[in-house]
Design a protein around this motif. Sequence first.
Motif, PDB file in Angstrom:
ATOM      1  N   CYS A 153       0.829  -1.207   0.000  1.00 28.22           N
ATOM      2  CA  CYS A 153       0.000   0.000   0.000  1.00 28.22           C
ATOM      3  C   CYS A 153       0.864   1.258   0.000  1.00 28.22           C
ATOM      4  O   CYS A 153       0.585   2.217  -0.746  1.00 28.22           O
ATOM      5  CB  CYS A 153      -0.933   0.007   1.208  1.00 28.22           C
ATOM      6  SG  CYS A 153      -2.310  -1.174   1.125  1.00 28.22           S
ATOM      7  N   LEU A 154       1.904   1.264   0.806  1.00 29.57           N
ATOM      8  CA  LEU A 154       2.798   2.424   0.841  1.00 29.57           C
ATOM      9  C   LEU A 154       3.513   2.612  -0.500  1.00 29.57           C
ATOM     10  O   LEU A 154       3.698   3.741  -0.960  1.00 29.57           O
ATOM     11  CB  LEU A 154       3.805   2.282   1.980  1.00 29.57           C
ATOM     12  CG  LEU A 154       3.215   2.391   3.390  1.00 29.57           C
ATOM     13  CD1 LEU A 154       4.263   2.011   4.437  1.00 29.57           C
ATOM     14  CD2 LEU A 154       2.662   3.789   3.655  1.00 29.57           C
ATOM     15  N   ALA A 155       3.880   1.514  -1.144  1.00 28.02           N
ATOM     16  CA  ALA A 155       4.515   1.608  -2.463  1.00 28.02           C
ATOM     17  C   ALA A 155       3.533   2.163  -3.496  1.00 28.02           C
ATOM     18  O   ALA A 155       3.910   2.967  -4.358  1.00 28.02           O
ATOM     19  CB  ALA A 155       5.039   0.241  -2.895  1.00 28.02           C
ATOM     20  N   ASP A 156       2.266   1.735  -3.413  1.00 28.83           N
ATOM     21  CA  ASP A 156       1.255   2.282  -4.323  1.00 28.83           C
ATOM     22  C   ASP A 156       1.090   3.785  -4.103  1.00 28.83           C
ATOM     23  O   ASP A 156       0.936   4.546  -5.059  1.00 28.83           O
ATOM     24  CB  ASP A 156      -0.087   1.564  -4.138  1.00 28.83           C
ATOM     25  CG  ASP A 156      -0.117   0.195  -4.799  1.00 28.83           C
ATOM     26  OD1 ASP A 156       0.598  -0.004  -5.801  1.00 28.83           O
ATOM     27  OD2 ASP A 156      -0.858  -0.679  -4.311  1.00 28.83           O
ATOM     28  N   LEU A 157       1.116   4.207  -2.849  1.00 34.69           N
ATOM     29  CA  LEU A 157       1.035   5.635  -2.560  1.00 34.69           C
ATOM     30  C   LEU A 157       2.224   6.373  -3.164  1.00 34.69           C
ATOM     31  O   LEU A 157       2.065   7.454  -3.744  1.00 34.69           O
ATOM     32  CB  LEU A 157       0.974   5.869  -1.050  1.00 34.69           C
ATOM     33  CG  LEU A 157       1.050   7.330  -0.588  1.00 34.69           C
ATOM     34  CD1 LEU A 157      -0.118   8.140  -1.149  1.00 34.69           C
ATOM     35  CD2 LEU A 157       1.084   7.406   0.936  1.00 34.69           C
ATOM     36  N   ASP A 158       3.414   5.798  -3.051  1.00 36.84           N
ATOM     37  CA  ASP A 158       4.611   6.435  -3.610  1.00 36.84           C
ATOM     38  C   ASP A 158       4.466   6.669  -5.108  1.00 36.84           C
ATOM     39  O   ASP A 158       5.051   7.610  -5.655  1.00 36.84           O
ATOM     40  CB  ASP A 158       5.853   5.575  -3.346  1.00 36.84           C
ATOM     41  CG  ASP A 158       6.297   5.609  -1.893  1.00 36.84           C
ATOM     42  OD1 ASP A 158       5.860   6.520  -1.149  1.00 36.84           O
ATOM     43  OD2 ASP A 158       7.079   4.718  -1.505  1.00 36.84           O
ATOM     44  N   GLY A 159       3.685   5.820  -5.780  1.00 40.03           N
ATOM     45  CA  GLY A 159       3.514   5.936  -7.223  1.00 40.03           C
ATOM     46  C   GLY A 159       2.453   6.933  -7.656  1.00 40.03           C
ATOM     47  O   GLY A 159       2.249   7.132  -8.854  1.00 40.03           O
ATOM     48  N   VAL A 160       1.759   7.547  -6.705  1.00 40.71           N
ATOM     49  CA  VAL A 160       0.705   8.518  -7.047  1.00 40.71           C
ATOM     50  C   VAL A 160       1.345   9.883  -7.272  1.00 40.71           C
ATOM     51  O   VAL A 160       1.981  10.429  -6.367  1.00 40.71           O
ATOM     52  CB  VAL A 160      -0.349   8.596  -5.918  1.00 40.71           C
ATOM     53  CG1 VAL A 160      -1.372   9.699  -6.231  1.00 40.71           C
ATOM     54  CG2 VAL A 160      -1.055   7.256  -5.731  1.00 40.71           C
ATOM     55  N   PRO A 161       1.172  10.460  -8.465  1.00 40.70           N
ATOM     56  CA  PRO A 161       1.768  11.775  -8.729  1.00 40.70           C
ATOM     57  C   PRO A 161       0.872  12.914  -8.239  1.00 40.70           C
ATOM     58  O   PRO A 161      -0.326  12.739  -7.996  1.00 40.70           O
ATOM     59  CB  PRO A 161       1.854  11.798 -10.259  1.00 40.70           C
ATOM     60  CG  PRO A 161       0.684  10.974 -10.706  1.00 40.70           C
ATOM     61  CD  PRO A 161       0.508   9.897  -9.652  1.00 40.70           C
ATOM     62  N   GLY A 162       1.476  14.082  -8.087  1.00 41.96           N
ATOM     63  CA  GLY A 162       0.715  15.298  -7.905  1.00 41.96           C
ATOM     64  C   GLY A 162       0.090  15.527  -6.549  1.00 41.96           C
ATOM     65  O   GLY A 162      -0.835  16.327  -6.426  1.00 41.96           O
ATOM     66  N   LEU A 163       0.566  14.849  -5.517  1.00 47.03           N
ATOM     67  CA  LEU A 163       0.030  15.067  -4.177  1.00 47.03           C
ATOM     68  C   LEU A 163       0.863  16.111  -3.446  1.00 47.03           C
ATOM     69  O   LEU A 163       2.089  16.133  -3.566  1.00 47.03           O
ATOM     70  CB  LEU A 163       0.059  13.770  -3.366  1.00 47.03           C
ATOM     71  CG  LEU A 163      -0.967  12.698  -3.716  1.00 47.03           C
ATOM     72  CD1 LEU A 163      -0.672  11.430  -2.919  1.00 47.03           C
ATOM     73  CD2 LEU A 163      -2.381  13.179  -3.452  1.00 47.03           C
ATOM     74  N   SER A 164       0.203  16.932  -2.670  1.00 45.86           N
ATOM     75  CA  SER A 164       0.941  17.858  -1.818  1.00 45.86           C
ATOM     76  C   SER A 164       1.627  17.059  -0.707  1.00 45.86           C
ATOM     77  O   SER A 164       1.255  15.912  -0.417  1.00 45.86           O
ATOM     78  CB  SER A 164      -0.011  18.879  -1.197  1.00 45.86           C
ATOM     79  OG  SER A 164      -0.865  18.246  -0.238  1.00 45.86           O
ATOM     80  N   GLU A 165       2.609  17.673  -0.085  1.00 39.38           N
ATOM     81  CA  GLU A 165       3.303  17.012   1.023  1.00 39.38           C
ATOM     82  C   GLU A 165       2.319  16.645   2.143  1.00 39.38           C
ATOM     83  O   GLU A 165       2.386  15.559   2.709  1.00 39.38           O
ATOM     84  CB  GLU A 165       4.399  17.935   1.558  1.00 39.38           C
ATOM     85  CG  GLU A 165       5.229  17.327   2.680  1.00 39.38           C
ATOM     86  CD  GLU A 165       6.298  18.282   3.189  1.00 39.38           C
ATOM     87  OE1 GLU A 165       6.585  18.220   4.403  1.00 39.38           O
ATOM     88  OE2 GLU A 165       6.827  19.065   2.389  1.00 39.38           O
ATOM     89  N   ARG A 166       1.375  17.551   2.422  1.00 33.93           N
ATOM     90  CA  ARG A 166       0.393  17.297   3.476  1.00 33.93           C
ATOM     91  C   ARG A 166      -0.504  16.112   3.113  1.00 33.93           C
ATOM     92  O   ARG A 166      -0.733  15.219   3.943  1.00 33.93           O
ATOM     93  CB  ARG A 166      -0.464  18.544   3.705  1.00 33.93           C
ATOM     94  CG  ARG A 166      -1.561  18.347   4.756  1.00 33.93           C
ATOM     95  CD  ARG A 166      -2.447  19.587   4.864  1.00 33.93           C
ATOM     96  NE  ARG A 166      -3.434  19.456   5.919  1.00 33.93           N
ATOM     97  CZ  ARG A 166      -4.645  18.915   5.738  1.00 33.93           C
ATOM     98  NH1 ARG A 166      -4.998  18.445   4.554  1.00 33.93           N
ATOM     99  NH2 ARG A 166      -5.482  18.849   6.760  1.00 33.93           N
TER     100      ARG A 166
END
Length: 197
Positions: A35-48
């Motif tokens: 799940c964390l790896a999938d999150l890492d692959g999501v572009p365009g998210l703010s740091e928050r």
Amino acid sequence: MPGYDECLVEAELRARAAYAEPHRHYHDERHLDECLADLDGVPGLSERDRRLLRWAILWHEVIHEPGRPDNEDRSAKIAEAELARCGAPAEETAEVARLIRLTKGHRVDAGDRLGALMASIDLAVLGAGPDRYRLYAESVRREYLHLSDGEWRQGRALVLMNLLANDPLYPDPGFRERLESRARRNMGAEIRALREG
């Protein structure tokens, strides 16, 4: 009290210890790390936003007792307690708890981007290739060994059919485009196998 960063590191270690419990075969550290790896692959998210999703993923299965209907709520409460102890802002803590609770039904309101990502990330394994999907299904079965084969087949088929009723299965467009059709094929094949016994 430890500093903010040190406190969060210690909280993550406590969470990871829960994912290492011996009764977990799917809802374990591998699921967490995927799940964390999938999150890492999501572009365009703010740091928050990335931080909130990371925290929600970290605690979303910290309580996993097969058959209990309140695992998500109990996990959310642990996240709230850990984040409050570490001095996280109240509104961020509340958002993390909300995201965790969404994983109970994986239904998300239109326009809820973080909710859509959280639900989609949690279900990403459903769209995995055949070998990973088979290992996933076998691992979930091992968590429910207290059920007879008949109880398992009936209950598991119902869970899968309820998920298939979500249209779309993946509320995030990126995950939907990549995984939706394969996930539906995987789940359909598993339902057929469960019905055939």
